[in-house]
Scaffold this motif. Structure first.
Motif, PDB file in Angstrom:
ATOM      1  N   ALA A 150      30.058  43.745  41.186  1.00 35.03           N
ATOM      2  CA  ALA A 150      31.219  44.296  40.463  1.00 35.03           C
ATOM      3  C   ALA A 150      31.019  44.183  38.954  1.00 35.03           C
ATOM      4  O   ALA A 150      31.384  45.095  38.197  1.00 35.03           O
ATOM      5  N   ARG A 155      28.675  46.843  37.723  1.00 40.38           N
ATOM      6  CA  ARG A 155      29.277  48.187  37.646  1.00 40.38           C
ATOM      7  C   ARG A 155      30.371  48.279  36.598  1.00 40.38           C
ATOM      8  O   ARG A 155      31.075  49.289  36.493  1.00 40.38           O
ATOM      9  N   LEU A 165      33.174  46.665  36.453  1.00 35.60           N
ATOM     10  CA  LEU A 165      34.544  46.586  36.985  1.00 35.60           C
ATOM     11  C   LEU A 165      35.152  45.197  36.816  1.00 35.60           C
ATOM     12  O   LEU A 165      36.352  45.008  37.015  1.00 35.60           O
ATOM     13  N   PHE A 206      40.450  51.442  38.477  1.00 41.20           N
ATOM     14  CA  PHE A 206      39.804  51.790  39.759  1.00 41.20           C
ATOM     15  C   PHE A 206      39.831  50.560  40.665  1.00 41.20           C
ATOM     16  O   PHE A 206      38.809  50.111  41.176  1.00 41.20           O
ATOM     17  N   ASN A 223      40.996  49.968  43.660  1.00 36.19           N
ATOM     18  CA  ASN A 223      40.572  50.066  45.066  1.00 36.19           C
ATOM     19  C   ASN A 223      39.064  49.962  45.192  1.00 36.19           C
ATOM     20  O   ASN A 223      38.539  49.309  46.095  1.00 36.19           O
ATOM     21  N   GLU A 224      38.374  50.621  44.249  1.00 36.09           N
ATOM     22  CA  GLU A 224      36.907  50.580  44.264  1.00 36.09           C
ATOM     23  C   GLU A 224      36.426  49.128  44.086  1.00 36.09           C
ATOM     24  O   GLU A 224      35.521  48.668  44.781  1.00 36.09           O
ATOM     25  N   LEU A 225      37.065  48.428  43.164  1.00 37.28           N
ATOM     26  CA  LEU A 225      36.695  47.028  42.913  1.00 37.28           C
ATOM     27  C   LEU A 225      36.951  46.170  44.162  1.00 37.28           C
ATOM     28  O   LEU A 225      36.090  45.396  44.588  1.00 37.28           O
ATOM     29  N   GLN A 235      37.189  47.006  47.274  1.00 34.73           N
ATOM     30  CA  GLN A 235      36.319  47.347  48.420  1.00 34.73           C
ATOM     31  C   GLN A 235      35.013  46.568  48.387  1.00 34.73           C
ATOM     32  O   GLN A 235      34.393  46.326  49.423  1.00 34.73           O
ATOM     33  N   MET A 236      34.600  46.149  47.197  1.00 34.31           N
ATOM     34  CA  MET A 236      33.331  45.433  47.090  1.00 34.31           C
ATOM     35  C   MET A 236      33.423  44.038  47.720  1.00 34.31           C
ATOM     36  O   MET A 236      32.409  43.407  47.978  1.00 34.31           O
TER      37      MET A 236
END
Ligand code: SF4
Length: 404
Positions: free
Chosen positions: A368, A371, A373, A390, A392-394, A396-397
């Protein structure tokens, strides 16, 4: 032979992997599930009232629910109570008084506990709100959503702009702390209209504001027949405008959708976001409770009738589902909550709340960070600005590999 000079006072219990040194703070959530009618965007466990609410039977069920739950929380101090729904302000002042007396009698409720009740402007009556305050409610959370009658109609709300203002003004007069809930990205809403809603809310001077993006939730009338909503770019502009407008008025953005004047953050919600414990009471209520060797979630029957029948029947527990959190559940659920906090968390909190060393999340944390985030120092882990936008993207990791 006993070594009489040994000092045992600094000894701490030797922990097995996954055990907690001390239980987290405890909160209580009580769900009152009825509404005047169901809003077309709502996916909460709320039920349109048909005739009189069975207030006394429901209170009897809550009493039994609490009695059955006591062994799980015995002796622990309660720092906050949140009465949510549904529309809890449909209950009478006497009913809320009875509920708070019950909680104070059977639990160790802190004398300075934050006690929040959710209310809707469409159910506002001065005498009823006063009775809530006299029962001990010290924080009112008012579901305003908008001060624009056109948008309130589009949302299927039962109140109009004048009722929203009247209820907000009365709440601010009566309660120590008031939260106003607003929504943005409403059907055909412009940026100027979203700003107008915020400016009206700020002009009233609440200690706390929540600004939620209207989303289309599965299995709702809005999802089946979507209204004309602002596109993603327009919604993102509204979000940025809300953050800037509220910061300019002195509100600190401390969680994805929550803004507070200094020192006015919601104690109850902060407990969720720091992975504290909570006892859930009522139809569909969830709990998360830690024992020294396990963390479990409990869920109760969602439908009010089924809940009351189950709890007032022969059942020996008030919950019908229980789930023990695995190591990977603990990592994901901790991050899912704590990374909502704008200022993030101290790495030591992760270990205290999950019973796990932070190194179990190291691979995801590094990914994370790489990227852009996540930001890390030895004392703090928090989402970057990109990570907040973002989220949700974070999150999900941190999902377990078999669920990602
Ligand atoms: S008033 Fe709130 S809980 Fe009730 S249906 Fe509308 S959005 Fe859902």
């Amino acid at each position: 032979m006993v070594n009489e000079s040994a000092d045992y006072t600094s000894l701490t219990r030797v922990l097995m992997p996954g055990q907690l040194q001390a239980p987290p703070p405890l909160a209580v959530y009580v769900h009152l599930p009825w509404c005047v009618r169901k809003c077309p965007y709502c996916d909460f466990n709320s039920h349109a009232q048909r005739g009189e609410i069975p207030e006394q039977r429901y209170l009897a069920a809550l009493t039994r629910d609490l009695e059955l739950s006591l062994p799980l929380v015995w002796g622990r101090e309660v720092r906050s109570i949140f009465i949510g729904g549904g529309t809890p302000s449909l209950f009478t002042g006497a009913g809320i008084d009875q509920l708070l007396c019950l909680l104070r009698t059977l639990l160790r409720v802190s004398p300075v506990a934050e006690i929040t009740l959710e209310a809707n402007p469409g159910t506002f009556e001065m005498a009823r709100f006063k009775a809530f305050r006299d029962a001990g409610v010290n924080r009112l959370s008012l579901g305003i959503q908008s001060f624009n009658s056109r948008h309130l109609t589009a949302l299927g709300r039962i109140h109009d702009a004048a009722e929203a203002r009247a209820a907000a003004s009365a709440a601010l007069e009566l309660f120590e702390t008031v939260n106003l809930d607003l929504m943005y990205a409403l059907p055909e809403q412009t940026l100027a209209e979203a700003r107008q809603d915020l400016e009206t809310a700020i002009s009233l001077g609440p200690a706390h504001l929540s600004a939620y993006h209207l989303t289309l939730e599965p299995n709702t009338p809005f999802a089946a027949a979507p209204p004309p909503l602002p596109d993603d770019d327009a919604a993102a502009d509204m979000q940025l405008m809300a953050e800037a407008t509220l910061a300019g008025a002195g509100y600190r953005h401390y969680e994805t959708s929550a803004f507070a004047l200094p020192g006015q953050e919601c104690v109850h919600n902060l407990n969720y976001w720091t992975f504290g414990d909570y006892l859930g009471l009522g139809a569909g209520a969830h709990g998360k409770l830690s024992q020294h060797d396990r963390i479990e979630r409990q869920a109760r029957s969602k439908h009010p009738q089924a809940y009351m029948d189950a709890v007032l029947g022969e059942s020996e527990t008030s919950w019908n589902e229980t789930r023990r959190l695995t190591r990977s559940d603990r990592v994901f659920e901790f991050m899912m909550n704590a990374l909502r906090l704008t200022q993030g968390f101290d790495p030591r909190l992760f270990e205290a709340r999950t019973g796990l060393p932070l190194r179990v999340a190291e691979t995801a944390l590094q990914a994370a960070e790489a990227r852009g985030l996540l930001l890390r120092t030895p004392d703090n882990i928090r989402p970057s600005e990109q990570g907040r936008h973002f989220l949700n993207e974070l999150l999900q990791m941190f999902l377990p590999e078999d669920a990602a």
